[in-house]
Enzyme design. Structure first.
Site, PDB file in Angstrom:
ATOM      1  N   HIS A 164       0.834  -1.205   0.000  1.00  0.00           N
ATOM      2  CA  HIS A 164       0.000   0.000   0.000  1.00  0.00           C
ATOM      3  C   HIS A 164       0.870   1.257   0.000  1.00  0.00           C
ATOM      4  CE1 HIS A 164      -3.639   2.371   1.254  1.00  0.00           C
ATOM      5  NE2 HIS A 164      -2.699   3.158   1.769  1.00  0.00           N
ATOM      6  N   GLU A 165       1.840   1.296   0.905  1.00  0.00           N
ATOM      7  CA  GLU A 165       2.698   2.484   0.990  1.00  0.00           C
ATOM      8  C   GLU A 165       3.607   2.599  -0.230  1.00  0.00           C
ATOM      9  OE1 GLU A 165       1.847   4.616   2.996  1.00  0.00           O
ATOM     10  OE2 GLU A 165       0.620   3.392   4.325  1.00  0.00           O
ATOM     11  N   HIS A 190       1.796   4.611  -2.784  1.00  0.00           N
ATOM     12  CA  HIS A 190       1.956   6.052  -2.566  1.00  0.00           C
ATOM     13  C   HIS A 190       3.326   6.514  -3.065  1.00  0.00           C
ATOM     14  CE1 HIS A 190      -1.651   7.016  -0.378  1.00  0.00           C
ATOM     15  NE2 HIS A 190      -1.440   6.112   0.558  1.00  0.00           N
ATOM     16  N   GLU A 230      -4.531   8.083  -2.962  1.00  0.00           N
ATOM     17  CA  GLU A 230      -5.054   6.831  -2.411  1.00  0.00           C
ATOM     18  C   GLU A 230      -5.389   5.827  -3.507  1.00  0.00           C
ATOM     19  OE1 GLU A 230      -4.957   5.812   0.567  1.00  0.00           O
ATOM     20  OE2 GLU A 230      -4.294   7.703   1.418  1.00  0.00           O
TER      21      GLU A 230
END
Length: 519
Positions: free
Chosen positions: A283-284, A287, A313
């Site tokens: 997830h990170e 980003h 997001e």
């Protein structure tokens, strides 16, 4: 005429130099925030809060200066190209909002938020909301004042939401969350009524995890955190993280921060749940790969900055869910995981795929939620913070209202504040209005992924082979490289050919979970 054009060019370059100073001050703030959550000594808060307050004041003063106002006036009707017009548009919007907020209030918000972080952390560790309540009450009051200064006639929550998503509108967020509630609640109910039991490959005994030894303490638990960190680095290698411009650390609440030259990710490790750390890391990474995809040549200007949080997001949720929770990904990555954790030797890619997508009936933690119930976690936060900002909910009543809403929307009730209203870091930052962008981003992720497949063809084989360059390049070309050139909906239309819509997400989860649970 040539003289006038030269004059406009000079004005624009002077304006841009000031814009870059403001951006660099913001980047320095970001690094200090990163340090506070990752490396700063526990007793560093008094100095750090003053440092952050000073930088917030400096940034605010530069943005609201008479000099900036004059630049914007001079460039109002200037003959600028599309990129220059976008820079002026973005700066003008921020300038107009910022000029309405007193510098002292900006400083107070920044200092209070910096001091709030250790208070929130202590409250969560001690499972005691009352420790954090006075600070939260102060932050709510300060953010109400902030919103009233910007637009006294507007819904204060809408004003705060626009700090994170200025162009889609709160009405779009409300409509999207309502649609997700309508579509996902019956889907979750159908899943829970299904007779299908998905695989649980990570539920190994402590003895198995420690190689047969009954003493699991020395092994670090079922899945040793140090080994999990090595695995997190493996997954970042697999996805193509640029270590020359990034790093991996741990934090109580995972996050990513930085610029196209320095984009850092954090994660956290649970000895009982290596999958949680992996999905968090992926997830990170999403980003960070957006940040790293921004054009170097436009660093410190809006053309080199991300297009707000819905789009940000969308990148993290795309990589986490459409890639990291897919069966082809686990066909590629499971052998790497088995090298780190031999106790998983009997697991199959399908087993891990099912584990990564299990709809959990008793999960209270947002960041550990599956793709379906996740959005009910967002709805709870959205409703609670709207009531807080509106003055319809007293801070002291937050735990009870939070728990009631969890019972209503998810059928479960937190036993503690730590697993309830203290689990997220956002309010300690004063970040009210942030949470809806998680759902907006998830919706946009599905829309972008479908558009990428329309252009590139089915991506499963590429993911299965560990070939992520085409997807990286598509996202960079259609999203990252534009920075803030377009407004959110214009960017979505440029990338996908249609306006922002939840249709793709609803179709995606209906098909995916229908297959998993034989619905």
């Amino acid at each position: 005429m040539a003289t006038e054009a030269a004059s406009q060019s000079d004005t624009y370059q002077e304006f841009l130099a000031t814009v870059k100073r403001i951006s660099n001050v913001g980047s320095a703030q970001g690094l200090l925030n990163w340090d506070q959550e990752v490396m700063m000594p526990e007793e560093g808060t008094p100095a750090r809060s003053q440092q952050l307050s000073a930088l917030s004041a400096l940034s605010h003063e530069l943005l609201t200066s008479d000099e900036m106002a004059q630049y914007l006036d001079d460039l109002e009707d200037a003959d600028l190209d599309a990129g220059q017009q976008a820079v002026v548009r973005e700066v003008r919007r921020k300038h107009e909002r910022a000029t309405r907020v007193p510098t002292e209030l900006v400083e107070e918000i920044s200092q209070t938020a910096a001091e709030a972080h250790p208070t929130w952390k202590e409250a969560r560790e001690e499972d005691d909301f009352s420790t954090f309540a006075p600070t939260l009450e102060k932050l709510v009051d300060l953010k109400r004042q902030y919103a009233e200064h910007i637009d006294p006639d507007a819904d204060p929550y809408e004003v705060l939401f626009e700090d994170y998503e200025p162009y889609l509108g709160l009405d779009t967020a409300e409509e999207t969350l309502e649609r997700l509630r309508e579509e996902l609640v019956p889907l979750v109910e159908a899943v829970r009524e299904s007779d299908v039991d998905l695989a649980t490959p990570f539920e190994v005994s402590a003895s198995e995890a420690s190689g047969g030894s009954e003493d699991v303490t020395s092994s670090g638990g079922e899945f040793d955190p140090d080994t999990q960190e090595e695995l997190a680095r493996d997954v970042l290698d697999t996805l193509g993280y640029d270590w020359d411009r990034g790093r991996l650390d741990t934090a109580p609440h995972p996050f990513s921060t930085g610029t196209q030259f320095d984009a850092r990710v954090t994660t956290r490790f649970n000895p009982a749940d290596p999958l949680g750390a992996l999905t968090s890391t992926i997830h990170e990474f999403g980003h960070a790969t957006y940040t790293l995809g921004l054009p170097d040549e436009h660093y410190a200007t809006p053309l080199g900055e991300s297009r707000d949080l819905t789009v940000h997001e969308s990148q993290s949720r795309l990589w986490e869910n459409h890639v990291g929770r897919s069966l082809p990904f686990w066909e590629r990555f499971l052998p790497v995981m088995q090298e780190r954790f031999p106790q998983l030797d009997d697991a199959t890619p399908r087993d891990v795929y099912e584990a990564a997508n299990t709809v959990k009936e008793d999960n209270l933690i947002r960041v550990e939620a599956d793709e379906l119930t996740y959005h009910m976690h967002i709805v709870v936060r959205f409703e609670v913070e709207r009531e807080l900002i509106a003055g319809d909910l007293d801070v002291e009543d937050v735990p009870e209202v939070w728990n009631d809403k969890y019972e209503e929307y998810l059928g479960i009730r937190p036993d503690t504040d730590a697993e309830g209203c203290l689990q997220d870091i956002h309010w300690s930052h004063g970040s009210f209005g942030y949470f809806p962008t998680y759902s907006l981003g998830s919706v946009l992720a599905a829309q972008l992924y479908d558009a990428a497949e329309d252009d590139l063809g089915d991506l499963d084989d590429r993911i299965r082979e560990g070939e992520f360059d085409d997807l990286h390049e598509w996202l960079t070309e259609n999203v990252h490289q534009h920075g803030c050139l377009y407004t959110t909906d214009d960017l979505v239309r440029e990338a996908t050919g249609e306006s922002f819509t939840a249709d793709h997400f609803v179709d995606y989860v209906t098909e995916k979970y229908g297959d998993l649970y034989d619905l």
